[in-house]
Design a protein around this motif. Structure first.
Motif, PDB file in Angstrom:
ATOM      1  N   VAL A 139       0.862  -1.510   0.245  1.00  0.00           N
ATOM      2  CA  VAL A 139      -0.054  -0.503  -0.356  1.00  0.00           C
ATOM      3  C   VAL A 139       1.107   0.749  -0.014  1.00  0.00           C
ATOM      4  CG1 VAL A 139      -2.258   1.626   1.277  1.00  0.00           C
ATOM      5  CG2 VAL A 139      -1.890  -0.962   0.744  1.00  0.00           C
ATOM      6  N   THR A 140       2.059   0.810   0.420  1.00  0.00           N
ATOM      7  CA  THR A 140       2.649   2.373   0.609  1.00  0.00           C
ATOM      8  C   THR A 140       3.506   2.494  -0.603  1.00  0.00           C
ATOM      9  OG1 THR A 140       3.614   2.068   2.893  1.00  0.00           O
ATOM     10  CG2 THR A 140       5.215   3.677   1.766  1.00  0.00           C
ATOM     11  N   VAL A 141       3.460   1.702  -1.587  1.00  0.00           N
ATOM     12  CA  VAL A 141       4.469   1.886  -2.607  1.00  0.00           C
ATOM     13  C   VAL A 141       3.350   2.379  -3.608  1.00  0.00           C
ATOM     14  CG1 VAL A 141       5.149   0.971  -4.936  1.00  0.00           C
ATOM     15  CG2 VAL A 141       5.817   0.112  -2.809  1.00  0.00           C
ATOM     16  N   PHE A 142       2.093   2.124  -3.117  1.00  0.00           N
ATOM     17  CA  PHE A 142       0.772   2.535  -3.958  1.00  0.00           C
ATOM     18  C   PHE A 142       0.594   3.736  -3.583  1.00  0.00           C
ATOM     19  CE2 PHE A 142      -1.848   0.385  -6.703  1.00  0.00           C
ATOM     20  CZ  PHE A 142      -3.370   0.932  -7.160  1.00  0.00           C
ATOM     21  N   ALA A 143       0.602   4.721  -2.753  1.00  0.00           N
ATOM     22  CA  ALA A 143       0.340   5.500  -2.198  1.00  0.00           C
ATOM     23  C   ALA A 143       1.496   6.932  -2.216  1.00  0.00           C
ATOM     24  CB  ALA A 143      -0.024   6.166  -0.211  1.00  0.00           C
ATOM     25  N   ILE A 144       2.833   6.054  -2.793  1.00  0.00           N
ATOM     26  CA  ILE A 144       3.439   6.878  -3.180  1.00  0.00           C
ATOM     27  C   ILE A 144       3.633   7.382  -5.080  1.00  0.00           C
ATOM     28  CG2 ILE A 144       5.848   7.412  -3.563  1.00  0.00           C
ATOM     29  CD1 ILE A 144       6.866   5.698  -0.885  1.00  0.00           C
ATOM     30  N   TYR A 145       3.393   6.279  -5.516  1.00  0.00           N
ATOM     31  CA  TYR A 145       2.536   6.308  -6.759  1.00  0.00           C
ATOM     32  C   TYR A 145       1.864   7.239  -6.861  1.00  0.00           C
ATOM     33  CZ  TYR A 145       0.559   5.072 -11.385  1.00  0.00           C
ATOM     34  OH  TYR A 145       0.450   4.924 -12.885  1.00  0.00           O
ATOM     35  N   LYS A 146       0.340   7.272  -6.679  1.00  0.00           N
ATOM     36  CA  LYS A 146      -0.880   8.105  -6.573  1.00  0.00           C
ATOM     37  C   LYS A 146      -0.582   9.756  -5.836  1.00  0.00           C
ATOM     38  CE  LYS A 146      -4.519   5.783  -8.076  1.00  0.00           C
ATOM     39  NZ  LYS A 146      -5.076   6.178  -9.206  1.00  0.00           N
ATOM     40  N   SER A 147       0.353   9.794  -4.899  1.00  0.00           N
ATOM     41  CA  SER A 147       0.748  11.132  -4.234  1.00  0.00           C
ATOM     42  C   SER A 147       1.657  11.515  -6.116  1.00  0.00           C
ATOM     43  CB  SER A 147       1.983  11.256  -3.378  1.00  0.00           C
ATOM     44  OG  SER A 147       1.427  10.290  -2.609  1.00  0.00           O
ATOM     45  N   PHE A 148       2.086  11.368  -6.623  1.00  0.00           N
ATOM     46  CA  PHE A 148       3.218  11.882  -7.527  1.00  0.00           C
ATOM     47  C   PHE A 148       1.900  11.897  -8.515  1.00  0.00           C
ATOM     48  CE2 PHE A 148       7.014  10.389  -5.189  1.00  0.00           C
ATOM     49  CZ  PHE A 148       7.781  11.264  -5.293  1.00  0.00           C
ATOM     50  N   THR A 149       1.245  11.036  -8.863  1.00  0.00           N
ATOM     51  CA  THR A 149       0.375  10.564 -10.267  1.00  0.00           C
ATOM     52  C   THR A 149      -1.145  11.607 -10.157  1.00  0.00           C
ATOM     53  OG1 THR A 149      -0.533   8.346  -9.668  1.00  0.00           O
ATOM     54  CG2 THR A 149       1.149   9.185 -10.840  1.00  0.00           C
ATOM     55  N   LEU A 150      -1.506  12.104  -8.741  1.00  0.00           N
ATOM     56  CA  LEU A 150      -2.980  12.269  -8.430  1.00  0.00           C
ATOM     57  C   LEU A 150      -2.884  13.483  -6.975  1.00  0.00           C
ATOM     58  CD1 LEU A 150      -5.417  11.910  -9.033  1.00  0.00           C
ATOM     59  CD2 LEU A 150      -6.005  10.140  -7.551  1.00  0.00           C
ATOM     60  N   SER A 151      -2.468  13.149  -6.124  1.00  0.00           N
ATOM     61  CA  SER A 151      -2.502  14.319  -5.456  1.00  0.00           C
ATOM     62  C   SER A 151      -1.674  14.083  -4.055  1.00  0.00           C
ATOM     63  CB  SER A 151      -3.705  14.925  -4.887  1.00  0.00           C
ATOM     64  OG  SER A 151      -3.494  15.939  -3.435  1.00  0.00           O
ATOM     65  N   LEU A 152      -1.100  14.988  -3.828  1.00  0.00           N
ATOM     66  CA  LEU A 152       0.110  14.120  -1.691  1.00  0.00           C
ATOM     67  C   LEU A 152      -1.427  14.054  -1.164  1.00  0.00           C
ATOM     68  CD1 LEU A 152       2.369  13.995  -0.566  1.00  0.00           C
ATOM     69  CD2 LEU A 152       2.363  16.348   0.206  1.00  0.00           C
ATOM     70  N   VAL A 153      -2.341  14.622  -0.921  1.00  0.00           N
ATOM     71  CA  VAL A 153      -3.449  14.892  -0.290  1.00  0.00           C
ATOM     72  C   VAL A 153      -3.935  12.909  -0.390  1.00  0.00           C
ATOM     73  CG1 VAL A 153      -5.833  15.541   1.128  1.00  0.00           C
ATOM     74  CG2 VAL A 153      -3.970  16.665   0.433  1.00  0.00           C
ATOM     75  N   PHE A 154      -4.306  12.741  -1.514  1.00  0.00           N
ATOM     76  CA  PHE A 154      -4.754  11.660  -1.841  1.00  0.00           C
ATOM     77  C   PHE A 154      -3.830  10.394  -1.144  1.00  0.00           C
ATOM     78  CE2 PHE A 154      -5.780   7.690  -4.201  1.00  0.00           C
ATOM     79  CZ  PHE A 154      -6.894   8.009  -4.196  1.00  0.00           C
ATOM     80  N   GLY A 155      -2.191  10.264  -1.297  1.00  0.00           N
ATOM     81  CA  GLY A 155      -1.568   9.140  -1.424  1.00  0.00           C
ATOM     82  C   GLY A 155      -1.159   9.155   0.369  1.00  0.00           C
ATOM     83  N   LEU A 156      -1.620  10.793   0.760  1.00  0.00           N
ATOM     84  CA  LEU A 156      -1.321  10.733   2.960  1.00  0.00           C
ATOM     85  C   LEU A 156      -2.148  10.481   3.199  1.00  0.00           C
ATOM     86  CD1 LEU A 156       0.997  13.936   3.252  1.00  0.00           C
ATOM     87  CD2 LEU A 156       1.950  11.721   3.272  1.00  0.00           C
ATOM     88  N   THR A 157      -3.319  10.344   2.804  1.00  0.00           N
ATOM     89  CA  THR A 157      -4.636   9.678   3.592  1.00  0.00           C
ATOM     90  C   THR A 157      -4.793   8.583   3.050  1.00  0.00           C
ATOM     91  OG1 THR A 157      -6.402  10.890   1.544  1.00  0.00           O
ATOM     92  CG2 THR A 157      -5.449  12.008   3.708  1.00  0.00           C
ATOM     93  N   MET A 158      -4.870   8.115   1.976  1.00  0.00           N
ATOM     94  CA  MET A 158      -4.747   6.197   1.720  1.00  0.00           C
ATOM     95  C   MET A 158      -3.196   5.505   3.351  1.00  0.00           C
ATOM     96  SD  MET A 158      -3.687   6.061  -2.038  1.00  0.00           S
ATOM     97  CE  MET A 158      -3.271   3.895  -2.142  1.00  0.00           C
ATOM     98  N   MET A 159      -2.478   6.505   3.086  1.00  0.00           N
ATOM     99  CA  MET A 159      -1.439   5.909   4.018  1.00  0.00           C
ATOM    100  C   MET A 159      -2.558   5.634   5.993  1.00  0.00           C
ATOM    101  SD  MET A 159       1.459   5.259   2.955  1.00  0.00           S
ATOM    102  CE  MET A 159       2.214   4.301   4.867  1.00  0.00           C
ATOM    103  N   ILE A 160      -3.249   6.588   5.754  1.00  0.00           N
ATOM    104  CA  ILE A 160      -3.785   6.840   7.837  1.00  0.00           C
ATOM    105  C   ILE A 160      -4.480   4.792   7.547  1.00  0.00           C
ATOM    106  CG2 ILE A 160      -5.903   7.221   9.079  1.00  0.00           C
ATOM    107  CD1 ILE A 160      -5.264  10.330   7.407  1.00  0.00           C
TER     108      ILE A 160
END
Length: 160
Positions: free
Chosen positions: A104-125
């Motif tokens: 999930v962390t790898v996926f969140a990093i990818y989404k942080s760059f491709t979609l939004s940092l907020v999206f990726g960080l909230t995935m981590m919660i």
């Protein structure tokens, strides 16, 4: 705000999926020579730090909600249980959750760059609560099991 809510919901979804990914990859990893090294991971040795990050509250949630039904093999119901078997089940659970956390962390990093940092960080919660905390709880439980196993070995060596 949209990315905050969607990131959280997506984080829950992918964290649930990561449990399956973790079990499958762990099933493959258990057959390697490196698994023995992984079975003795210990990220947080300090009881105070575990308390400060809320592992005790998390443990209560697991013991007193529907989560208690998830892994029935990790139970100390009486004194005649095989501690080695329980420790092995804890290790399987711990490593599966760690694999899920990394997935999930790898996926969140990818989404942080491709979609939004907020999206990726909230995935981590949800990822932290659904993968990292269970792994840390298993590590704490394994430390307690190790103490019991050492005590049993001493008792067997010196029965009087």
């Amino acid at each position: 705000m949209k990315h905050l809510l969607l990131g959280f919901i997506f984080g829950i979804s992918i964290s649930l999926i990561s449990w399956i990914v973790g079990m499958v990859l762990n099933g493959i990893l258990v057959k390697t020579e490196y698994y023995k090294k992984l079975s003795n991971l210990n990220f947080i040795e300090s009881k105070a730090l575990n308390k400060n990050i809320g592992i005790g509250y998390f443990k209560w949630i697991v013991k007193n909600t529907f989560f208690k039904f998830f892994n029935q093999k990790i139970k100390l119901e009486n004194r005649k249980v095989d501690l080695t078997e329980i420790r092995n089940e804890m290790t399987l659970s711990e490593i599966s959750h760690l694999i899920g956390f990394i997935f999930v962390t790898v996926f969140a990093i990818y989404k942080s760059f491709t979609l939004s940092l907020v999206f990726g960080l909230t995935m981590m919660i949800p990822n932290i609560y659904m993968n990292l905390y269970p792994s840390l709880l298993q590590q704490e439980n394994k430390r307690r099991i190790n103490k019991l196993m050492k005590r049993n070995i001493k008792t067997e060596a010196n029965p009087l």
